[in-house]
Design an enzyme around this catalytic site. Structure first.
Site, PDB file in Angstrom:
ATOM      1  N   THR A  77       0.829  -1.209   0.000  1.00  0.00           N
ATOM      2  CA  THR A  77       0.000   0.000   0.000  1.00  0.00           C
ATOM      3  C   THR A  77       0.865   1.262   0.000  1.00  0.00           C
ATOM      4  O   THR A  77       0.671   2.172  -0.819  1.00  0.00           O
ATOM      5  CB  THR A  77      -0.915   0.015   1.245  1.00  0.00           C
ATOM      6  OG1 THR A  77      -1.597  -1.237   1.289  1.00  0.00           O
ATOM      7  CG2 THR A  77      -1.914   1.131   1.210  1.00  0.00           C
ATOM      8  N   LYS A 105       7.214   1.318  12.161  1.00  0.00           N
ATOM      9  CA  LYS A 105       7.176   1.643  13.603  1.00  0.00           C
ATOM     10  C   LYS A 105       7.619   0.476  14.470  1.00  0.00           C
ATOM     11  O   LYS A 105       8.277   0.659  15.487  1.00  0.00           O
ATOM     12  CB  LYS A 105       5.768   2.087  14.013  1.00  0.00           C
ATOM     13  CG  LYS A 105       4.752   0.996  13.792  1.00  0.00           C
ATOM     14  CD  LYS A 105       3.334   1.437  13.718  1.00  0.00           C
ATOM     15  CE  LYS A 105       2.539   0.318  13.094  1.00  0.00           C
ATOM     16  NZ  LYS A 105       1.957   0.605  11.834  1.00  0.00           N
ATOM     17  N   GLU A 153       9.598   9.734   9.462  1.00  0.00           N
ATOM     18  CA  GLU A 153       8.374  10.534   9.650  1.00  0.00           C
ATOM     19  C   GLU A 153       7.100   9.704   9.472  1.00  0.00           C
ATOM     20  O   GLU A 153       6.114   9.870  10.179  1.00  0.00           O
ATOM     21  CB  GLU A 153       8.370  11.698   8.647  1.00  0.00           C
ATOM     22  CG  GLU A 153       7.243  12.678   8.820  1.00  0.00           C
ATOM     23  CD  GLU A 153       7.292  13.384  10.173  1.00  0.00           C
ATOM     24  OE1 GLU A 153       8.190  14.199  10.380  1.00  0.00           O
ATOM     25  OE2 GLU A 153       6.409  13.104  11.006  1.00  0.00           O
ATOM     26  N   VAL A 196       4.917   7.219  12.368  1.00  0.00           N
ATOM     27  CA  VAL A 196       3.916   7.632  13.369  1.00  0.00           C
ATOM     28  C   VAL A 196       2.936   8.609  12.733  1.00  0.00           C
ATOM     29  O   VAL A 196       3.347   9.620  12.152  1.00  0.00           O
ATOM     30  CB  VAL A 196       4.582   8.325  14.586  1.00  0.00           C
ATOM     31  CG1 VAL A 196       3.527   8.753  15.604  1.00  0.00           C
ATOM     32  CG2 VAL A 196       5.614   7.425  15.243  1.00  0.00           C
ATOM     33  N   GLY A 206       0.999   8.728  10.109  1.00  0.00           N
ATOM     34  CA  GLY A 206       0.851   8.914   8.655  1.00  0.00           C
ATOM     35  C   GLY A 206       1.326  10.264   8.166  1.00  0.00           C
ATOM     36  O   GLY A 206       2.509  10.588   8.247  1.00  0.00           O
ATOM     37  N   GLY A 265     -12.279  -1.397   4.918  1.00  0.00           N
ATOM     38  CA  GLY A 265     -10.826  -1.409   4.770  1.00  0.00           C
ATOM     39  C   GLY A 265     -10.096  -0.561   5.806  1.00  0.00           C
ATOM     40  O   GLY A 265      -8.888  -0.388   5.731  1.00  0.00           O
ATOM     41  N   GLU A 303      -7.847  -4.096   9.678  1.00  0.00           N
ATOM     42  CA  GLU A 303      -7.263  -5.276   9.028  1.00  0.00           C
ATOM     43  C   GLU A 303      -8.154  -6.494   9.286  1.00  0.00           C
ATOM     44  O   GLU A 303      -8.945  -6.510  10.224  1.00  0.00           O
ATOM     45  CB  GLU A 303      -5.899  -5.581   9.664  1.00  0.00           C
ATOM     46  CG  GLU A 303      -4.982  -4.413   9.785  1.00  0.00           C
ATOM     47  CD  GLU A 303      -4.035  -4.293   8.613  1.00  0.00           C
ATOM     48  OE1 GLU A 303      -3.888  -5.270   7.867  1.00  0.00           O
ATOM     49  OE2 GLU A 303      -3.469  -3.205   8.447  1.00  0.00           O
ATOM     50  N   ASP A 360      -0.195  -1.462  18.202  1.00  0.00           N
ATOM     51  CA  ASP A 360       0.204  -0.514  17.154  1.00  0.00           C
ATOM     52  C   ASP A 360       0.455   0.871  17.778  1.00  0.00           C
ATOM     53  O   ASP A 360       1.488   1.506  17.530  1.00  0.00           O
ATOM     54  CB  ASP A 360      -0.919  -0.451  16.098  1.00  0.00           C
ATOM     55  CG  ASP A 360      -0.679   0.610  15.045  1.00  0.00           C
ATOM     56  OD1 ASP A 360       0.017   0.312  14.064  1.00  0.00           O
ATOM     57  OD2 ASP A 360      -1.186   1.740  15.207  1.00  0.00           O
ATOM     58  N   LYS A 400       4.083   3.286  18.345  1.00  0.00           N
ATOM     59  CA  LYS A 400       4.174   4.695  17.956  1.00  0.00           C
ATOM     60  C   LYS A 400       4.506   5.569  19.167  1.00  0.00           C
ATOM     61  O   LYS A 400       5.295   6.518  19.063  1.00  0.00           O
ATOM     62  CB  LYS A 400       2.851   5.134  17.312  1.00  0.00           C
ATOM     63  CG  LYS A 400       2.603   4.437  15.964  1.00  0.00           C
ATOM     64  CD  LYS A 400       1.167   4.623  15.507  1.00  0.00           C
ATOM     65  CE  LYS A 400       0.912   3.968  14.161  1.00  0.00           C
ATOM     66  NZ  LYS A 400      -0.527   3.848  13.840  1.00  0.00           N
TER      67      LYS A 400
HETATM   68  N1  HSE Z   1      -3.306   0.453  11.432  1.00  0.00           N
HETATM   69  C1  HSE Z   1      -2.923   1.781  11.756  1.00  0.00           C
HETATM   70  C2  HSE Z   1      -4.143   2.579  12.217  1.00  0.00           C
HETATM   71  C3  HSE Z   1      -2.291   2.542  10.621  1.00  0.00           C
HETATM   72  O1  HSE Z   1      -5.254   2.069  12.236  1.00  0.00           O
HETATM   73  O2  HSE Z   1      -3.961   3.713  12.590  1.00  0.00           O
HETATM   74  C4  HSE Z   1      -0.894   2.133  10.360  1.00  0.00           C
HETATM   75  O3  HSE Z   1      -0.050   2.467  11.422  1.00  0.00           O
END
Ligand code: HSE
Length: 425
Positions: free
Chosen positions: A16, A107, A131, A134, A136, A189, A192, A203, A207
């Protein structure tokens, strides 16, 4: 004076983000050249899945063997977008040892093995920029490392996971309970197929480890971050919280307390007028507090190929535009601070519990909290036949005392459900 300069980069991975970086460089090539003098070329793309190769791509660009990147002296920058912490580590390590600067969006890699890679970057005098790792598109790393250099940051609160923010926003709008909103997020989408890392807090924890390391100049790794997720939150909890004027969010909290570092991720209730309470949908936001700045908040899209690709491309251009290596090339950590014990942190709490609805029960529960010096700030009770639902908000108290009080309350015969507890920011 701006001078045009050809810069050849290699992309590792064409998922992606990788494919979005490839397209964004094609699309923005002329504007970047005009604006910065950087004539950006994607020289190689490492991708083992040949079905992903675009039909309009030059065949010599797509490769399956990483050694072709290492042996090409014209490639200056390697962009790691494959994820994971093993192959990606080996590739980043080898790239820097072979004189190449690195940009990564990974990350997990930085939060778990960052120390070794940043030390190598320093020894090899290479850039290691991150950059996109964390939040986006939100330029939080640059802002923290450059703009906040004299800010004396002591607190970083983050909404750094878009999936959970999407789910909680919809629950707050009473569009459904957790399982159905999660299913909808997967369908769209946002989440996941296996949403564990997002909804469970891992996740966000990675970060926050990265952000805390920058904010406090002390390396925080993923194993230093205590995290919990949003799986246990029900629509009922959210309704009660809303009734009391609170908004639920998955919060990353990195704080400097008595010269020690505390980094945690937990679902929390925010007063509706808190700046982070207004961050809706899959957006991310980072709220910084420092002695010299008061408060600053950045918000924006925290995921998605194209937004994240903007952060990758900006890192590439920054590398080219930085004379020598500069202080931004490697580790911001110049000291190692101790971790603050979690049970000593002071927090206010929301507690929801079912109790028998008869005389004296409220006094029993109140005395369980009183015994542990937990002071109650507000309370609501709703009768339901023989049972009553009690919702309490406490004043801030050491977490050790609060959880001891909850254990005591649970052991009472009048207590008829596992108490649901949420921190209140
Ligand atoms: N899966 C993460 C989120 C994005 O839902 O923020 C990628 O770090």
């Amino acid at each position: 004076v701006k001078q045009d300069r050809v810069v050849r980069v290699a992309l590792l991975g064409f998922g992606t983000i990788g494919s979005s970086v490839y397209r964004l460089i094609q699309k923005e090539h002329d504007q970047i050249l005009e604006g910065t003098g950087v004539d950006l070329r994607v020289a190689k793309v490492l991708e083992i899945d040949m079905s992903k190769v675009p039909t309009d791509a030059e065949p010599s660009v797509f490769i399956t063997d990483f050694s072709e990147v290492l042996s090409d002296p014209t490639i200056e920058i390697v962009v790691e977008l494959i994820g994971g912490t093993t192959t990606s580590f080996d590739f980043v390590d080898a790239a820097m040892r072979n004189g190449k600067d690195v940009v990564t969006a990974n990350k997990q890699l930085l939060a778990s093995r960052g120390q070794a890679l940043f030390s190598l970057a320093r020894d090899e005098q290479r850039h290691l920029r991150f950059e996109a790792s964390v939040a986006g598109a939100v330029p939080i790393i640059k802002v923290m490392r450059e703009s906040m250099v004299a800010a004396e940051l002591h607190t970083v609160y983050g909404i750094v996971n878009g999936t959970t923010n999407y789910i909680l926003s919809r629950m707050y709008n009473e569009e459904g309970d957790y399982p159905e909103i999660l299913a909808k997020a997967q369908e769209l989408g946002y989440a996941e197929a296996d949403p564990t890392a997002d909804v469970g807090g891992a996740d966000a924890a990675a970060k926050m480890a990265i952000l805390a390391s920058i904010a406090f100049h002390s390396r925080v790794t993923l194993t230093d971050v205590a995290f919990s997720g949003i799986q246990g939150i029900t629509l009922e909890d959210v309704r009660y919280a809303k009734g009391l004027g609170f908004v639920p969010k998955l919060i990353g909290a990195a704080r400097l307390l008595d010269g020690k570092v505390s980094v945690r991720v937990f679902p929390a209730l925010l007063p509706a007028d808190h700046p982070l309470a207004s961050i809706n949908g899959s957006n991310n936001a980072i709220f910084l507090q420092g002695d010299a700045i008061g408060e600053i908040m950045l918000m924006g899209p925290g995921a998605g190929g194209v937004p994240t690709a903007t952060a990758v491309v900006s890192d590439i251009v920054s590398i080219v535009s930085t004379n020598e290596v500069g202080f931004l090339q490697s580790c911001s950590c110049y000291r190692q601070l101790e971790l603050y014990p979690s049970e000593d942190v002071e927090s206010a709490f929301f507690i929801r519990v079912s109790v028998a609805d008869r005389a004296g029960v409220l006094a029993l529960i109140a005395s369980a909290f009183g015994e542990h010096e937990v002071s109650i700030a507000s309370m609501i009770q709703k009768g339901r036949g023989d049972e009553a639902e009690l919702v309490l908000i406490t004043h801030p108290t050491k977490e050790r005392q609060f959880f001891a009080a909850v254990e005591k309350a649970k052991s009472l015969e009048c207590c008829q459900s596992e108490p649901m507890t949420l921190r209140v920011l």
